[in-house]
Scaffold this active site. Structure first.
Site, mmCIF file in Angstrom:
data_model
loop_
_atom_site.group_PDB
_atom_site.id
_atom_site.type_symbol
_atom_site.label_atom_id
_atom_site.label_comp_id
_atom_site.label_asym_id
_atom_site.label_seq_id
_atom_site.Cartn_x
_atom_site.Cartn_y
_atom_site.Cartn_z
ATOM 1 N N HIS A 108 61.281 19.285 43.837
ATOM 2 C CA HIS A 108 61.723 20.248 44.840
ATOM 3 C C HIS A 108 60.741 20.222 45.986
ATOM 4 C CE1 HIS A 108 63.117 24.010 46.589
ATOM 5 N NE2 HIS A 108 64.200 23.846 45.872
ATOM 6 N N ASP A 128 69.219 22.815 39.522
ATOM 7 C CA ASP A 128 70.392 21.992 39.226
ATOM 8 C C ASP A 128 70.332 21.295 37.876
ATOM 9 O OD1 ASP A 128 71.848 22.450 41.565
ATOM 10 O OD2 ASP A 128 70.475 21.156 42.672
ATOM 11 N N HIS A 147 70.755 17.839 47.826
ATOM 12 C CA HIS A 147 70.723 19.306 47.956
ATOM 13 C C HIS A 147 71.656 19.873 46.880
ATOM 14 C CE1 HIS A 147 70.180 23.150 49.690
ATOM 15 N NE2 HIS A 147 70.894 23.053 50.803
HETATM 16 N N1 ACO Z 1 62.586 11.607 40.353
HETATM 17 C C1 ACO Z 1 61.609 10.683 40.483
HETATM 18 N N2 ACO Z 1 60.693 10.711 41.455
HETATM 19 C C2 ACO Z 1 60.756 11.719 42.333
HETATM 20 C C3 ACO Z 1 61.746 12.725 42.248
HETATM 21 C C4 ACO Z 1 62.678 12.629 41.200
HETATM 22 N N3 ACO Z 1 63.644 13.550 41.069
HETATM 23 N N4 ACO Z 1 61.580 13.610 43.265
HETATM 24 C C5 ACO Z 1 60.517 13.172 43.950
HETATM 25 N N5 ACO Z 1 60.016 12.043 43.386
HETATM 26 C C6 ACO Z 1 58.830 11.299 43.815
HETATM 27 C C7 ACO Z 1 59.064 10.573 45.135
HETATM 28 O O1 ACO Z 1 59.566 9.277 44.938
HETATM 29 C C8 ACO Z 1 57.688 10.599 45.721
HETATM 30 O O2 ACO Z 1 56.928 9.616 45.071
HETATM 31 P P1 ACO Z 1 55.754 8.811 45.873
HETATM 32 O O3 ACO Z 1 54.727 9.841 46.188
HETATM 33 O O4 ACO Z 1 55.283 7.774 44.913
HETATM 34 O O5 ACO Z 1 56.395 8.236 47.090
HETATM 35 C C9 ACO Z 1 57.127 11.949 45.315
HETATM 36 O O6 ACO Z 1 57.809 12.270 44.098
HETATM 37 C C10 ACO Z 1 57.321 13.037 46.319
HETATM 38 O O7 ACO Z 1 58.711 13.184 46.553
HETATM 39 P P2 ACO Z 1 59.382 13.438 47.962
HETATM 40 O O8 ACO Z 1 60.684 12.680 48.008
HETATM 41 O O9 ACO Z 1 58.411 13.201 49.064
HETATM 42 O O10 ACO Z 1 59.660 14.980 47.881
HETATM 43 P P3 ACO Z 1 60.617 15.777 48.813
HETATM 44 O O11 ACO Z 1 60.046 17.138 48.911
HETATM 45 O O12 ACO Z 1 60.903 15.057 50.076
HETATM 46 O O13 ACO Z 1 61.982 15.780 47.987
HETATM 47 C C11 ACO Z 1 63.764 16.419 46.607
HETATM 48 C C12 ACO Z 1 62.458 16.861 47.272
HETATM 49 C C13 ACO Z 1 64.745 15.893 47.673
HETATM 50 C C14 ACO Z 1 64.404 17.632 45.943
HETATM 51 C C15 ACO Z 1 63.431 15.321 45.575
HETATM 52 O O14 ACO Z 1 62.554 15.826 44.606
HETATM 53 C C16 ACO Z 1 64.681 14.762 44.914
HETATM 54 O O15 ACO Z 1 65.322 13.885 45.480
HETATM 55 N N6 ACO Z 1 65.040 15.262 43.692
HETATM 56 C C17 ACO Z 1 66.245 14.838 43.014
HETATM 57 C C18 ACO Z 1 67.448 15.514 43.653
HETATM 58 C C19 ACO Z 1 67.546 16.962 43.284
HETATM 59 O O16 ACO Z 1 67.416 17.355 42.128
HETATM 60 N N7 ACO Z 1 67.825 17.803 44.322
HETATM 61 C C20 ACO Z 1 68.032 19.243 44.114
HETATM 62 C C21 ACO Z 1 66.953 20.007 44.806
HETATM 63 S S1 ACO Z 1 67.202 21.712 44.501
HETATM 64 C C22 ACO Z 1 68.386 22.140 45.594
HETATM 65 O O17 ACO Z 1 68.565 21.620 46.640
HETATM 66 C C23 ACO Z 1 69.238 23.225 45.226
#
Ligand code: ACO
Length: 507
Positions: free
Chosen positions: A386, A442, A345
């Site tokens: 996201h 971010d 987050h």
């Molecule tokens: N890098 C690589 N792969 C990713 C990323 C990433 N940053 N984010 C998602 N994916 C992939 C997942 O592994 C998943 O792959 P799959 O379908 O093969 O299993 C797919 O994309 C879908 O991702 P989910 O994890 O299901 O998406 P979710 O909505 O649960 O997660 C989140 C969103 C937590 C923001 C995620 O994208 C992440 O961890 N990003 C990196 C952390 C980040 O930047 N967080 C800031 C968010 S903005 C904020 O809170 C202010």
């Protein structure tokens, strides 16, 4: 001073008629049917709800609302805003009203196999498809990359507004007049000081305490200084404590920073702007008055606007969940800060900088991207992806432009080139394209913070200060919402059935 009440605080948070306009839309994202149809929360007549029918004796609990026979006049049913469900276990058919593109989960409880059956529930870990509230504060269309506070596009607010004005807007639903804004600004400035015992409380932290940990526990501790904040039913008190919290967040954050570098605390200078005063409390040394750099002051103010609210994210959900137990706002904000602390987050901006440092050089970018792709979700490209945005985060676009202004003053951040290359490669790569992974807020914010001289572990604090405005707006909305009750999810229990205790010697 500490029991001093703001005579106008209640006016600040309860502008007549404010916040009650019929909103244009429901929620954002790909499932946003109401948005596509351009209709609002209350802009069309609802069919009678199941529980209303129950009250009139039309549909006793456990009885289907619509029988098989009634369904034969099907064309009329099709035109209604309702959902017809057939339970294949019993063959019974139920009609559930659709409001704002949602059905009420509680309506599903009427779907039972018999009198002993608890009724159907939804299983939705992480709230992937559950609206927990009706809100009129922030609108996001994740597919189109749109973010609006009270109907105003984030780009316009970032360009033309100020953080305190945006805070007012979030709480009241309308932009303030000049007099209102001046008055509000004065009240916030009036409450920036901390009780000296809070300062001593902060002295107790280890020199290397994480500033988010210090912020979270100090804000929680404030509840003991303002016991009347427990009276959350009193709108005037809610307003006072909202202003106090907003006013004290930068002071606590700055004290945490000074503590971590072993420098004396700098007391607030109320002649400066909200952000200017914050910078003074962080940076001032022996000079009698801190000279704020207007470019950096403006940049931080814009960053505060961009971070002020983001509807029902993890920390806002924590704020609402804790607040639903009628907990005081200091404890609620403390809980919300804990949620924001996490690397998935608010902690992501810190993680982005660590990731860029790990990559180290532009030439290593392709190998890093390959590692992420092959890691099968184990390794993430931080600052990418996201839950809601499946397009470029509109805040990231503003921040990318802002970065150039800041770098003209601070000098270019070397990691920017790595970030730009990482974005370029990722946005062309099938893995990221297919999953609709774009830079989020971010991705670039950390680079600006670093260029401005903030240590990495302070980044999330810079997120928490402005988000307090959004948390509090959501908290006020929740308290006034007659639909809300204490948050209490259900579970699907898959554990052991009943069994008898075995004394330790017999195990
Ligand atoms: N890098 C690589 N792969 C990713 C990323 C990433 N940053 N984010 C998602 N994916 C992939 C997942 O592994 C998943 O792959 P799959 O379908 O093969 O299993 C797919 O994309 C879908 O991702 P989910 O994890 O299901 O998406 P979710 O909505 O649960 O997660 C989140 C969103 C937590 C923001 C995620 O994208 C992440 O961890 N990003 C990196 C952390 C980040 O930047 N967080 C800031 C968010 S903005 C904020 O809170 C202010």
């Amino acid at each position: 001073m500490w029991s001093h009440a703001c005579p106008r605080a209640d006016a600040i948070l309860s502008k007549p008629g404010a916040g009650n306009r019929t909103p244009k839309r429901r929620t954002g994202g790909s499932e946003n049917a109401a948005s596509r149809r351009g209709r609002g929360l209350e802009s069309f007549p609802f069919p009678p709800r199941r529980d209303e029918r129950k009250e009139t004796g039309d549909a006793p609990e456990g009885t289907p609302a619509v029988s098989e026979n009634e369904r034969e006049g099907a064309s009329e049913t099709m035109a209604k805003d309702s959902l017809t469900i057939t339970d294949n276990r019993t063959g019974q058919t139920y009609e559930l009203p659709i409001e704002n593109g949602t059905i009420k989960a509680i309506d599903l409880r009427k779907i039972k196999t018999g009198a002993e059956d608890f009724g159907l529930m939804t299983y939705d870990p992480a709230f992937l498809n559950t609206a927990s509230c009706k809100s009129r504060i922030t609108f996001i269309d994740g597919d189109k990359g749109i973010l609006e506070y009270r109907g105003y596009p984030i780009e316009q607010l970032a360009e033309q507004s100020s953080f305190l004005e945006v805070s007012w807007l979030l709480w009241n639903g309308e932009l303030p007049t000049k007099t209102e804004l001046d008055d509000f600004t004065r009240h916030v400035a009036h409450h920036t000081y901390l009780h000296e015992n809070i300062k001593r409380f902060m002295d107790g932290f280890r020199h290397d305490a994480h500033p988010m940990g210090m912020l979270q526990s100090t804000v929680g501790a404030l509840s003991t200084f303002y016991p009347d904040s427990k009276q959350i039913g009193d709108e005037r008190k809610r307003a006072h404590h909202t202003i106090r919290l907003m006013a004290k967040m930068p002071t606590i954050a700055a004290f945490a920073f000074r503590h971590s570098i072993g420098f004396p605390y700098v007391y607030p200078d109320n002649e400066l702007s909200y952000v200017g005063n914050f910078l003074s409390m962080l940076r001032k040394m022996a000079e009698p008055k801190y000279k704020v750099n207007p470019v950096l002051e403006h940049a931080l103010d814009v960053l505060f606007i961009l971070h002020a609210d983001h509807e029902q994210n993890c920390s806002t959900n924590a704020m609402r969940a804790i607040g639903s137990a009628q907990t005081d706002p200091y404890s609620c904000v403390s809980g919300a800060i804990s949620a924001l602390y996490g690397p998935l987050h608010g902690g992501a901006n810190e993680a982005v900088l660590r990731m860029l440092a790990e990559i180290g050089d532009i030439k290593n970018v392709p190998a890093f991207v390959k590692e992420v792709k092959e890691g099968q979700g184990e390794k993430k490209l931080m600052g990418f992806g996201h839950r809601v945005y499946k397009n470029y985060d509109p805040r990231a676009k503003v921040i990318k432009r802002l970065a150039e202004e800041v770098f003209e003053v601070t000098g270019r951040n070397a990691a920017l080139d790595i970030a730009v290359e990482l974005e370029r490669i990722a946005l062309q790569d099938d893995y990221f394209v297919k999953r609709k992974l774009y830079p989020n807020v971010d991705f670039y914010s950390g680079l600006i913070y670093e260029a401005m001289g903030f240590p990495t572990d302070f980044f999330t604090v810079l997120f928490a200060i402005p988000r307090t405005a959004g948390w509090l707006a959501q908290w006020h909305e929740m308290i006034k919402d007659p639909d809300q009750k204490i948050a209490r999810p259900r579970q699907v229990f898959l554990g052991q059935g009943r069994r008898d205790y075995v004394p330790i010697e017999n195990r």
